[in-house]
Enzyme design. Structure first.
Site, mmCIF file in Angstrom:
data_model
loop_
_atom_site.group_PDB
_atom_site.id
_atom_site.type_symbol
_atom_site.label_atom_id
_atom_site.label_comp_id
_atom_site.label_asym_id
_atom_site.label_seq_id
_atom_site.Cartn_x
_atom_site.Cartn_y
_atom_site.Cartn_z
ATOM 1 N N ARG A 91 0.836 -1.203 0.000
ATOM 2 C CA ARG A 91 0.000 0.000 0.000
ATOM 3 C C ARG A 91 0.869 1.251 0.000
ATOM 4 O O ARG A 91 0.521 2.271 -0.568
ATOM 5 C CB ARG A 91 -0.930 -0.014 1.214
ATOM 6 C CG ARG A 91 -1.977 -1.116 1.151
ATOM 7 C CD ARG A 91 -2.899 -1.085 2.354
ATOM 8 N NE ARG A 91 -3.864 -2.173 2.318
ATOM 9 C CZ ARG A 91 -3.749 -3.297 3.002
ATOM 10 N NH1 ARG A 91 -2.690 -3.510 3.756
ATOM 11 N NH2 ARG A 91 -4.680 -4.223 2.937
ATOM 12 N N ASP A 151 -9.798 -4.564 8.181
ATOM 13 C CA ASP A 151 -8.843 -5.500 8.817
ATOM 14 C C ASP A 151 -9.463 -6.099 10.082
ATOM 15 O O ASP A 151 -9.301 -7.287 10.374
ATOM 16 C CB ASP A 151 -7.545 -4.777 9.206
ATOM 17 C CG ASP A 151 -6.957 -4.007 8.050
ATOM 18 O OD1 ASP A 151 -6.021 -4.490 7.414
ATOM 19 O OD2 ASP A 151 -7.461 -2.898 7.771
ATOM 20 N N THR A 152 -10.162 -5.251 10.844
ATOM 21 C CA THR A 152 -10.813 -5.710 12.073
ATOM 22 C C THR A 152 -11.918 -6.717 11.748
ATOM 23 O O THR A 152 -12.080 -7.724 12.442
ATOM 24 C CB THR A 152 -11.353 -4.501 12.862
ATOM 25 O OG1 THR A 152 -10.222 -3.716 13.307
ATOM 26 C CG2 THR A 152 -12.171 -4.915 14.064
ATOM 27 N N HIS A 171 -15.117 -9.276 20.093
ATOM 28 C CA HIS A 171 -14.723 -7.865 20.256
ATOM 29 C C HIS A 171 -13.197 -7.802 20.240
ATOM 30 O O HIS A 171 -12.537 -8.185 21.193
ATOM 31 C CB HIS A 171 -15.298 -7.304 21.557
ATOM 32 C CG HIS A 171 -16.782 -7.471 21.623
ATOM 33 N ND1 HIS A 171 -17.654 -6.667 20.918
ATOM 34 C CD2 HIS A 171 -17.541 -8.392 22.252
ATOM 35 C CE1 HIS A 171 -18.887 -7.077 21.118
ATOM 36 N NE2 HIS A 171 -18.857 -8.122 21.930
ATOM 37 N N HIS A 178 -3.132 0.805 8.317
ATOM 38 C CA HIS A 178 -3.833 -0.177 7.483
ATOM 39 C C HIS A 178 -2.785 -0.691 6.503
ATOM 40 O O HIS A 178 -2.597 -0.145 5.426
ATOM 41 C CB HIS A 178 -4.989 0.514 6.742
ATOM 42 C CG HIS A 178 -5.641 -0.353 5.697
ATOM 43 N ND1 HIS A 178 -6.147 -1.598 5.965
ATOM 44 C CD2 HIS A 178 -5.873 -0.132 4.378
ATOM 45 C CE1 HIS A 178 -6.662 -2.103 4.854
ATOM 46 N NE2 HIS A 178 -6.502 -1.242 3.871
ATOM 47 N N THR A 233 -9.444 -5.923 -4.503
ATOM 48 C CA THR A 233 -10.403 -6.191 -3.422
ATOM 49 C C THR A 233 -11.412 -5.057 -3.406
ATOM 50 O O THR A 233 -11.012 -3.896 -3.500
ATOM 51 C CB THR A 233 -9.712 -6.269 -2.030
ATOM 52 O OG1 THR A 233 -9.421 -4.952 -1.590
ATOM 53 C CG2 THR A 233 -8.445 -7.066 -2.067
#
Length: 314
Positions: A91, A151-152, A171, A178, A233
């Site tokens: 990235r 990502d989470t 959680h 990122h 993506t």
């Protein structure tokens, strides 16, 4: 001064991510108007028409291709424009190309819209969020990036598969950049209030260190794997954009790990992801989750990685 319309969104950039986000937002019924803008006007018109033709199966709304004048009353401006990540490219490799694109886009947005929320989705999202803040002059709370929301979600999905439970009951957060220096905040992770290691043992998993490293690596490499297999993506990030917009439009005060300008004792002078309260005013506050010393050190390293890139481009 034009008053913002809380039911209107603008999408700048109609590639895979922009058009998938427009489709997800159409299905969400959050907005009654979406304007789509792209350097290639035909592309924007084609995407808007294609989505509009499904409206008889959805809810009435207006989706159309437009120009920057059309964003003057948009409550949320979603910026997905930029060069895409190629196979083998990080990235951060993208940074120079996309900063140059932002230098032409962000001043145009600021010229026509003063009161909306600027949601940056293009990569590298943390660098571009900081650049967008500098170029727009918007207050910190109204410029933030999609950050590690996806990502989470990937972490929760993989943990759900690993533990055999609904991923919505998990959680846990990915924080920081990122990208390659992101951190899985294991010390605050839990499943419905049960600490993650305890829950793992309940489900018959005992090799915590090995599993943590493997799952965190899989999260980090997810995008590379998808890009290698299908060249881009876009569905996962489109769902993330929809989720962030829900929090804004409904003033949910949801806690999401968006990328925002950091001014804390631990990290400052950079945009990266930490859990934040997101509502109609944008980022309304950061949530100081429990981090152990290793995680704090990794977060500082992630921030330094981003700062070194910012020095090169600003």
């Amino acid at each position: 001064m034009v008053e913002t319309n809380s039911r209107k969104a603008a999408i700048i950039g109609c590639g895979f991510v922009g058009s998938a986000s427009a489709f997800a937002l159409m299905e969400s019924h959050l907005f009654s108007e979406i304007v789509m803008i792209d350097a290639d006007k035909n592309r924007a018109e084609g995407e808007a028409l294609d989505i509009s033709h499904g409206l008889p199966f959805s809810k009435p709304m207006k989706i159309y291709a437009g120009n920057y004048r059309d964003i003057s009353d948009a409550a949320v401006i979603i910026v997905t424009a930029g060069a895409g990540q190629k196979p083998g490219e990080t990235r951060l490799d993208l940074v120079k190309k996309n900063v140059a694109i932002f230098r032409s886009i962000i001043p145009e947005i600021a010229k026509f819209n003063k009161d909306g929320i600027l949601l940056v989705v293009a990569n590298p999202v943390d660098i571009l969020t900081y650049v967008a803040k500098e170029l727009s002059g918007f207050p910190d709370n109204r410029v933030f990036g999609s950050g590690t929301v996806l990502d989470t979600a990937r972490l929760k999905y993989l943990l759900g598969e690993h533990l055999g439970v609904d991923s919505r009951s998990i959680h846990a957060f990915i924080i920081g950049e990122h990208g390659d220096s992101e951190i899985a905040a294991w010390s605050s992770a839990n499943v419905s209030g049960v600490p993650i290691h305890n829950f793992c043992e309940m489900r018959g998993h005992f090799e915590h260190d090995k599993a943590m490293v493997e799952i965190a690596e899989n999260v980090k490499n997810s995008a590379y794997e998808i890009i290698e297999k299908k060249k881009a993506t876009y569905y996962g990030i489109a769902m993330s954009v929809k989720r962030i917009c829900e929090a804004i439009v409904r003033d949910e005060k949801s806690i999401l790990p968006v990328s925002s300008i950091q001014k804390t004792e631990l990290v400052s002078g950079v945009a990266l992801s930490m859990p934040a309260i997101v509502g109609k005013n944008g980022v309304e506050g950061l949530v100081p989750i429990e981090l152990n010393e290793d995680e704090k050190a990794a977060l500082k390293t992630s921030a330094e990685t981003l700062k070194s890139v910012l020095k090169e481009v600003l």
